[in-house]
Design a protein around this motif. Sequence first.
Motif, short mmCIF file in Angstrom:
data_model
loop_
_atom_site.label_atom_id
_atom_site.label_comp_id
_atom_site.label_asym_id
_atom_site.label_seq_id
_atom_site.Cartn_x
_atom_site.Cartn_y
_atom_site.Cartn_z
N MET C 1 0.83 -1.20 0.00
CA MET C 1 0.00 0.00 0.00
C MET C 1 0.87 1.25 0.00
SD MET C 1 -3.08 0.38 -0.44
CE MET C 1 -3.75 1.97 -0.84
N ARG C 2 1.97 1.20 0.77
CA ARG C 2 2.82 2.37 0.82
C ARG C 2 3.52 2.59 -0.53
NH1 ARG C 2 7.45 2.83 5.28
NH2 ARG C 2 5.93 3.96 6.53
N GLY C 3 3.97 1.48 -1.14
CA GLY C 3 4.58 1.55 -2.48
C GLY C 3 3.62 2.12 -3.48
N SER C 4 2.36 1.72 -3.35
CA SER C 4 1.34 2.20 -4.25
C SER C 4 1.20 3.71 -4.18
CB SER C 4 0.03 1.51 -3.89
OG SER C 4 -1.06 2.28 -4.30
N TRP C 5 1.24 4.23 -2.93
CA TRP C 5 1.11 5.69 -2.79
C TRP C 5 2.32 6.43 -3.33
CZ3 TRP C 5 -2.57 8.76 -2.89
CH2 TRP C 5 -3.82 8.35 -2.39
N ARG C 6 3.49 5.81 -3.16
CA ARG C 6 4.67 6.48 -3.66
C ARG C 6 4.61 6.61 -5.18
NH1 ARG C 6 9.55 4.17 -0.90
NH2 ARG C 6 8.39 4.95 0.88
N GLY C 7 4.12 5.56 -5.82
CA GLY C 7 3.96 5.61 -7.28
C GLY C 7 3.02 6.73 -7.67
N ALA C 8 1.87 6.80 -6.98
CA ALA C 8 0.87 7.82 -7.31
C ALA C 8 1.44 9.22 -7.10
CB ALA C 8 -0.38 7.61 -6.46
N THR C 9 2.22 9.40 -6.03
CA THR C 9 2.75 10.75 -5.78
C THR C 9 3.78 11.13 -6.84
OG1 THR C 9 4.31 9.78 -4.23
CG2 THR C 9 2.37 10.85 -3.29
N ARG C 10 4.50 10.11 -7.37
CA ARG C 10 5.44 10.45 -8.44
C ARG C 10 4.70 10.95 -9.68
NH1 ARG C 10 8.53 5.67 -8.08
NH2 ARG C 10 8.38 5.34 -10.33
N VAL C 11 3.57 10.29 -10.00
CA VAL C 11 2.77 10.73 -11.15
C VAL C 11 2.21 12.12 -10.87
CG1 VAL C 11 0.76 10.23 -12.58
CG2 VAL C 11 2.20 8.36 -11.79
N ALA C 12 1.72 12.31 -9.65
CA ALA C 12 1.14 13.61 -9.30
C ALA C 12 2.19 14.70 -9.39
CB ALA C 12 0.55 13.55 -7.89
N GLU C 13 3.40 14.36 -8.98
CA GLU C 13 4.48 15.35 -9.02
C GLU C 13 4.76 15.77 -10.48
OE1 GLU C 13 8.18 14.04 -7.28
OE2 GLU C 13 9.23 15.66 -8.32
N TYR C 14 4.76 14.76 -11.36
CA TYR C 14 4.95 15.08 -12.78
C TYR C 14 3.82 15.99 -13.28
CZ TYR C 14 3.31 14.35 -17.48
OH TYR C 14 2.76 14.57 -18.70
N ARG C 15 2.59 15.68 -12.89
CA ARG C 15 1.44 16.47 -13.32
C ARG C 15 1.54 17.92 -12.79
NH1 ARG C 15 -0.74 17.10 -16.92
NH2 ARG C 15 -2.41 18.19 -15.83
N LEU C 16 1.98 18.03 -11.54
CA LEU C 16 2.07 19.37 -10.94
C LEU C 16 3.15 20.20 -11.64
CD1 LEU C 16 1.59 18.46 -7.19
CD2 LEU C 16 -0.01 19.71 -8.64
N ARG C 17 4.25 19.53 -12.01
CA ARG C 17 5.29 20.23 -12.76
C ARG C 17 4.71 20.74 -14.07
NH1 ARG C 17 10.30 19.59 -10.75
NH2 ARG C 17 10.54 17.83 -9.33
N ASN C 18 3.91 19.88 -14.69
CA ASN C 18 3.28 20.26 -15.94
C ASN C 18 2.35 21.48 -15.74
OD1 ASN C 18 1.36 20.07 -18.26
ND2 ASN C 18 2.75 18.41 -18.78
N MET C 19 1.56 21.42 -14.66
CA MET C 19 0.66 22.55 -14.37
C MET C 19 1.46 23.83 -14.13
SD MET C 19 -2.20 21.14 -11.78
CE MET C 19 -2.64 19.44 -11.86
N TRP C 20 2.62 23.65 -13.51
CA TRP C 20 3.44 24.82 -13.20
C TRP C 20 3.79 25.57 -14.48
CZ3 TRP C 20 4.40 27.86 -9.38
CH2 TRP C 20 5.52 28.68 -9.38
N LYS C 21 3.98 24.84 -15.57
CA LYS C 21 4.26 25.48 -16.85
C LYS C 21 3.09 26.36 -17.29
CE LYS C 21 5.97 21.51 -18.84
NZ LYS C 21 5.98 20.66 -20.01
N TRP C 22 1.90 25.97 -16.86
CA TRP C 22 0.69 26.70 -17.27
C TRP C 22 0.23 27.64 -16.16
CZ3 TRP C 22 -0.07 25.90 -22.24
CH2 TRP C 22 0.35 24.70 -22.80
N ARG C 23 1.12 27.93 -15.21
CA ARG C 23 0.67 28.65 -14.01
C ARG C 23 0.02 29.98 -14.35
NH1 ARG C 23 6.02 28.57 -14.47
NH2 ARG C 23 7.20 30.52 -14.49
N ASN C 24 0.54 30.66 -15.38
CA ASN C 24 -0.05 31.97 -15.69
C ASN C 24 -1.52 31.85 -16.07
OD1 ASN C 24 2.30 33.31 -15.22
ND2 ASN C 24 2.99 33.21 -17.36
N SER C 25 -1.82 30.87 -16.93
CA SER C 25 -3.22 30.77 -17.31
C SER C 25 -4.06 30.20 -16.17
CB SER C 25 -3.40 29.97 -18.61
OG SER C 25 -2.65 28.80 -18.57
N ILE C 26 -3.47 29.29 -15.36
CA ILE C 26 -4.25 28.76 -14.25
C ILE C 26 -4.63 29.89 -13.28
CG2 ILE C 26 -4.13 27.32 -12.17
CD1 ILE C 26 -2.62 25.25 -13.84
#
Lengths: 280, 305, 261
Positions: C1-26
């Motif tokens: 279960m803990r491994g599962s969350w770590r995987g999800a947070t890695r994906v989320a981190e990638y997504r947040l980095r992506n959003m950061w690129k769009w921060r002005n429009s967000i």
Amino acid sequence: MITSTVAVSAAAAIAERRARRPGASIFAGRAHAPIMRNAYALRTTNALTFLTGFVEPVIFLVAFGYGVGGLIGSVEVNGVEVSYAAFIAPALLASSAMSGALMDATFNVFFKMHYMRIYQTMMSTSLGSFDVALGEIGWAMLRGAAYAVGFTVVVGLAGLLTSWWALLMIPAAVLIAFAFASIGMTITSYMRSFHQLNWLNFFLLPLFLFSGTFFPITLYPEWLQSIIMVTPLWQAIAMTRSLAFGIFDGALVVHVAYFLVLAAVGLVLTSRRLEALFLR
Amino acid sequence: MIRAQGLTKRYDDFVAVDGIDFAVERGESFGILGPNGAGKSTTMRMLGATLQRTSGDLMILGRDPAHEGPTIRAHLGVVPQQDNLDTELTVTENLYTYGRYFGLPKSYLMPRIDELLAFAQLEDKRSAKVDALSGGMKRRLTIARGLVNEPSILLLDEPTTGLDPQARHVLWDRLFRLKETGVTLVITTHYMDEAEQLCERLVVMDGGRIVAEGAPAALIREHSTREVVEVRFGSDRNAEVAAQLGDIGERLEVLPDRILIYTDAGEADLQRIVARGFMPVTSLVRRASLEDVFLRLTGRTLADE
Amino acid sequence: MRGSWRGATRVAEYRLRNMWKWRNSIIAFGLGNPVLYLASVGLGVGLLVDTGSGGVDGVPYLVFLAPALLAAAAIQGGQDEVTFPTIAGFIWEKLFFAMRATSLTGGQIADGVLLAAALRVVFTTAVYWLVLALFGAVEWTSALPLITVSTYAGLCWAALMLAVAANVKNEDGFLAFTWRLVIMPMFLFSGTFFPLSTLPLALQWIGWISPLWHATQLGRWLSYGMPLEPWQAALSVAYLLAMGVVGVVVARRRFERRLTS
């Protein structure tokens, strides 16, 4: 035979005849050719994308006209009390003509310009930049006009058209659509990414919300009113609204002139931009 | 048909085409050979009257493209480097709408389209969408499209780049037939075999300039020997061995992966090398090609870029 | 279960980095949208309503409108943040396939996308709430309950749309259709701008199935004490929860199957 090099080909003969006319370097009198191309393409693209455009003004009319209208009652236009639905209907008509034309003149034009390279193809034939600009803007106008006509029918069926003069809103919507398509295509020709186009969309929201669509702009302070009165959607709404309620005055002439100028400027600029992009 | 004198295209501080002179005669098939970035496509766009020159003179069919663009374009067929077929239309619609851009009427276009589909061997694909076609079919359709207006000059920019060998041969066959009908062809390519096959006369371009001009065979005669021996001794030994082969053949080029020996008697020279006790890993005796001409003129291979 | 969350947070981190690129429009959309709607519909139409019928539910129109706009922003933000990356991940850029080729599972990728969307929704909702407070449309004390309930609704809707988007084979206007045929009608007919009860009965069902209506009911109850029976509140919470649970379960399964077949 596949080619004949001795006699002048039919295409060349057409071009030579045309070459003597003034403006031949940008206009071959064939704006219908790009329009025809788009009509063929319409069959192969998703019809739903086109059809859902009809839905938007209708649901706004139902929600605001009847839902919010029930809370408001009536609004005064030119000294006459009208239902809130009748008040917003001409505004929604103008804004659907605008957004229909812009849908085509922005995203679709951008896609054709940079991904499908349609204009590069057109400009490598004997078509001129003005043919392409007029054809593409004309096509975008047709989309805006189609939405406006469809919406006028809905408004008529809802019993919100009080006089036959209101049918003049249709030619008005055509003019509005043409002018927005024209300016929209000019702006699109300067865009470098879809992301920038999204920003363009972002600026449409304040136009939609503050141009007297849902309430008279007389609620605003005077200085703000005079700014709004320069913006295109307010001009459009003022025009359709005065036609809807049969108000014919000098202001109407101003609105018509405003859109004629906007259309002409956009057309000339778009034509120049096409030259700059594809015939450097 | 085409005359260029001192034709130049400059972008800011970059000179893409640097004062080239050439002429193309009626019915000729003329090639522009050179590596990527040599200025071929830029030249082609100026010939197609869709790019304004910076300086120099250019006359196409006796007209100046700077002033009579639309008229000149009505006489031209254009096949751009990247297919820009209309992917929202079918094969027939592509040809029809393109013809309409020239103002040609339906009565003219309908029989014309049948001819062109037969020419492009696309009769079974009439109502197919462009995306459903193979690379070779798309190319043939693009050529057919360029012929809709019965052009007197057809401009082909890298016509077979990206096609598999079989599709290339089919395309060459079509272009031969076209040549037989008397249409003037201008072809850019970075393939020597294509230039040798298709072009009666060509210019070799490098760095925006023309470095040689003539018929392929004449160019080879002028700038190379009849045969070439290619030998490989492994990349670390090539230079060392080459130093001891200097007297064999007329001339010798050392490339990173092989040694080229220019000679008129390839087999005999290869025997001599072996007789000296040098056993090449691979060896090949071949006829000289335009590749050798290009190497001689520029010191680089066409694939260098 | 803990491994599962770590995987999800890695994906989320990638997504947040992506959003950061769009921060002005967000940020621009996040601030612009509430300001524009409040100034226009809230104040302008509000003036017409307040003079026409003296407000709704005994409060000024602006106050009536505020919780609904807040919930709508949460739902629309959640929608954007799951549909775009999912379509891109499966169809446009096919990045999910590359992620699956590492040690990540389909379920973790789905969770990660949703987790990043949740953070975006919290951000959007908080900004929106602040604008509402500055306009005087909500009490300053309403921050926690209103932001919580709106985020909750936005997240449940996002989970459902994640499952839907994972089933899209060919974009072909999917994003535009869902916007025009789902999000806009939901926005307009969920009691957002006028009480659902004023609609003809034939149209009221749109509100009952709409997560926005349920979120709006809860929001109005929390914001200005609109009368709401406890069982009605419980039903709304449960309805949203059901939507979210179904969404997560289907999305996880669908992601894994699509990425491994």
